[in-house]
Motif scaffolding. Sequence first.
Motif, PDB file in Angstrom:
ATOM      1  N   LYS A 248       0.821  -1.220   0.000  1.00  0.00           N
ATOM      2  CA  LYS A 248       0.000   0.000   0.000  1.00  0.00           C
ATOM      3  C   LYS A 248       0.850   1.263   0.000  1.00  0.00           C
ATOM      4  N   SER A 249       2.042   1.188   0.564  1.00  0.00           N
ATOM      5  CA  SER A 249       2.908   2.369   0.626  1.00  0.00           C
ATOM      6  C   SER A 249       3.376   2.830  -0.749  1.00  0.00           C
ATOM      7  N   ALA A 250       3.162   2.012  -1.787  1.00  0.00           N
ATOM      8  CA  ALA A 250       3.637   2.355  -3.134  1.00  0.00           C
ATOM      9  C   ALA A 250       2.519   2.789  -4.073  1.00  0.00           C
ATOM     10  N   THR A 251       1.318   2.992  -3.573  1.00  0.00           N
ATOM     11  CA  THR A 251       0.199   3.323  -4.466  1.00  0.00           C
ATOM     12  C   THR A 251       0.432   4.609  -5.251  1.00  0.00           C
ATOM     13  N   SER A 252       1.215   5.519  -4.715  1.00  0.00           N
ATOM     14  CA  SER A 252       1.433   6.800  -5.407  1.00  0.00           C
ATOM     15  C   SER A 252       2.267   6.657  -6.680  1.00  0.00           C
TER      16      SER A 252
END
Length: 127
Positions: free
Chosen positions: A66-70
């Motif tokens: 989730k920390s890489a969604t950007s």
Amino acid sequence: MIDTITQDNLHLSCRAKNKAEVLAMIGADFKSRGYVSEDCVAFLAERERQVSTFLGNGITLPHLPKSATSIIVKTGVEIYQFPDGVIWDRNNVMFIAIGVIHDLTPVISPTIGFAHQHRCQHNKKDN
């Protein structure tokens, strides 16, 4: 969503010495195919540290945390076959890696909008 999987998404007879090489291969393809805006190998490794993506029966499902969604630009899938296998976790040997990038924004945004609209209508009825 993923419309089709073509031969361009299939990578047969791949070779890797270890999990790190597999993740580097997948990350490089994610970047070159425009699924992500920047290198994502560190994110793939982060996801593996959180919990293994090994599903069983020689199959893994590497994906971003989730920390890489950007950094996700578009949804995609790449499928890799390793006929000689790669040790994944201790005694688990991986033969098929299915790399998945999924942008949930098109799914989540309308859902949030619908939920907000429904909540507002519900609140009006209560007043």
